[in-house]
Design a protein around this motif. Sequence first.
Motif, mmCIF file in Angstrom:
data_model
loop_
_atom_site.group_PDB
_atom_site.id
_atom_site.type_symbol
_atom_site.label_atom_id
_atom_site.label_comp_id
_atom_site.label_asym_id
_atom_site.label_seq_id
_atom_site.Cartn_x
_atom_site.Cartn_y
_atom_site.Cartn_z
ATOM 1 N N THR A 137 0.831 -1.201 0.000
ATOM 2 C CA THR A 137 0.000 0.000 0.000
ATOM 3 C C THR A 137 0.861 1.244 0.000
ATOM 4 N N ALA A 138 1.913 1.238 0.827
ATOM 5 C CA ALA A 138 2.795 2.403 0.923
ATOM 6 C C ALA A 138 3.527 2.671 -0.374
ATOM 7 N N ALA A 139 3.700 1.632 -1.219
ATOM 8 C CA ALA A 139 4.424 1.788 -2.475
ATOM 9 C C ALA A 139 3.494 2.040 -3.654
ATOM 10 N N GLU A 140 2.186 2.176 -3.402
ATOM 11 C CA GLU A 140 1.227 2.333 -4.490
ATOM 12 C C GLU A 140 1.265 3.750 -5.036
ATOM 13 N N MET A 141 1.503 3.876 -6.320
ATOM 14 C CA MET A 141 1.567 5.173 -6.982
ATOM 15 C C MET A 141 0.217 5.455 -7.638
ATOM 16 N N VAL A 142 -0.317 6.670 -7.419
ATOM 17 C CA VAL A 142 -1.642 7.021 -7.922
ATOM 18 C C VAL A 142 -1.542 8.302 -8.746
ATOM 19 N N GLY A 143 -2.014 8.257 -9.978
ATOM 20 C CA GLY A 143 -2.015 9.444 -10.817
ATOM 21 C C GLY A 143 -2.098 9.112 -12.288
ATOM 22 N N GLU A 176 9.020 9.291 -0.217
ATOM 23 C CA GLU A 176 9.151 7.956 0.377
ATOM 24 C C GLU A 176 8.303 6.932 -0.381
ATOM 25 N N VAL A 177 7.137 7.337 -0.859
ATOM 26 C CA VAL A 177 6.315 6.436 -1.664
ATOM 27 C C VAL A 177 7.082 6.031 -2.922
ATOM 28 N N ALA A 178 7.770 6.989 -3.537
ATOM 29 C CA ALA A 178 8.568 6.693 -4.730
ATOM 30 C C ALA A 178 9.704 5.731 -4.388
ATOM 31 N N ALA A 179 10.342 5.930 -3.239
ATOM 32 C CA ALA A 179 11.430 5.037 -2.813
ATOM 33 C C ALA A 179 10.899 3.625 -2.586
ATOM 34 N N ARG A 180 9.747 3.509 -1.947
ATOM 35 C CA ARG A 180 9.158 2.188 -1.707
ATOM 36 C C ARG A 180 8.713 1.537 -3.015
ATOM 37 N N TYR A 181 8.298 2.344 -3.974
ATOM 38 C CA TYR A 181 7.926 1.814 -5.288
ATOM 39 C C TYR A 181 9.142 1.172 -5.957
ATOM 40 N N ILE A 182 10.285 1.843 -5.887
ATOM 41 C CA ILE A 182 11.521 1.283 -6.450
ATOM 42 C C ILE A 182 11.828 -0.059 -5.785
ATOM 43 N N HIS A 183 11.748 -0.087 -4.457
ATOM 44 C CA HIS A 183 12.049 -1.318 -3.708
ATOM 45 C C HIS A 183 11.074 -2.440 -4.051
ATOM 46 N N ALA A 184 9.770 -2.114 -4.098
ATOM 47 C CA ALA A 184 8.738 -3.131 -4.314
ATOM 48 C C ALA A 184 8.827 -3.766 -5.698
ATOM 49 N N HIS A 185 9.412 -3.055 -6.662
ATOM 50 C CA HIS A 185 9.507 -3.576 -8.027
ATOM 51 C C HIS A 185 10.927 -4.003 -8.384
#
Length: 471
Positions: A137-143, A176-185
Amino acid sequence: MGDILIVDDERDIRELIGDILEDEGFATRLAGNSNEAMAEVNTEPPALMILDIWLKDSKMDGIDILKTVKRDNPDIPVVIISGHGNIEIAVAAIKQGAYDFIEKPFNIDQLLVVIRRAMETSRLRRENQKLKRKDATAAEMVGESAAFRTLVGQLDKVTKSNGRVMLSGPAGSGKEVAARYIHAHSGRASAPFVTVNCAGVAPETMEEVLFGRETPDRGVEPGLLEQAHGGVIYFDEVADMPSGTQSKILRVLVDQQFTRVGGADKVRVDLRVISSTNRDLAVEIETGRFRQELYHRLNVVPIAVPSLEERREDIPLLARYFIAQCNKTQGLPMRALSDDAVALMQTMVWPGNVRQLKNLVERVLILGDGSGEIEARELPQDSGPASAEEGRVVLSGTLATLPLREAREAFEREYLLTQINRFGGNISRTASFVGMERSALHRKLKSLGVVTSAKGGARIAQLEDEVEEAG
């Protein structure tokens, strides 16, 4: 802790096990056949099952019940017991998902050990799944805006590498959401993601927090770098890192090893480093507050995270996403957004960016009446255009002092700037909303000195003829 369901066709045995477990502090439920057992499971899944493999006068035996329970409730650990145990039955039970197999007559101490281990394993599994859901959830990018798509495109390019990334952008924009997105993928998605709040740790304790410590009394206490081994260490607002720590972090990046505070042994770590800042690090370097060598080590791939101002057309999507999240995590009402609320949100000033929008949504859901659409009147008036009585517009001090022609031009310029930015620089959508032909809108913008940018949005420009007239 949850309760334990004991299923055995012999009343004395199930009651004996129940009494012993209750003496040990466990809550229990009892079932004597398959119908009772499945009814208990369907009413409220237990934390653990103790299941007899042979059940007289039952439609299902223990293996059948085990299969059904593991199919519908895979997280429930099941301990099989049987007075007719043999290796084939044990293997069959384990293959179907049983945690362990104990043969009657069993040793009570042995049973307690197995139960405690099974429940601890189940607890850790649930916590791990909860953390993974939280991270996802924390890594979810919305837009959907152009600025957002550009950001995600840049993030996708760096997910599969181990290159160090520096995320820049204003506070609350979602670094931080962007950082978690990098990690999650990335290939490290199953490894830890550890955040270092550089602004929130006292300078005198920063090194212990990062490197850990060794003391005679407490032994080894791993720091955040050690906890992130194999995964990602995220330096949030790295410009706030104490200067003394900066030089030591630089050495870690070079050597991939460090020594704990008070220790002598070298600790090797495998880390990917992601950093973020809302400051101009060039200025910080010039003033001596940030080490240039560390900047070059961290800034291998610089990525700018846009402000909410740069992605206004994402505001409705983000607001609806936050409404759904508040409903899911806090039980707040699931409300829709009215058109006037969306329009007002897209014209408001957002100095706190996405974080401010999230807080506003949460506040409205908490304080609202909990029914119907969210209306514009429910939004805080200090963040948007001021309004007086219904149908009236309050003039700013400057506008009120201008002649009608100049005031009209100033209003039209500001109004069209707001609408173009609201629609991410899309002239067709802006023209449709304001009720003008596209060509007429272009002529109006040119006459008012408003130019659109390729990145979306608009700004006021000095027209050449105005400059010539001023000269």
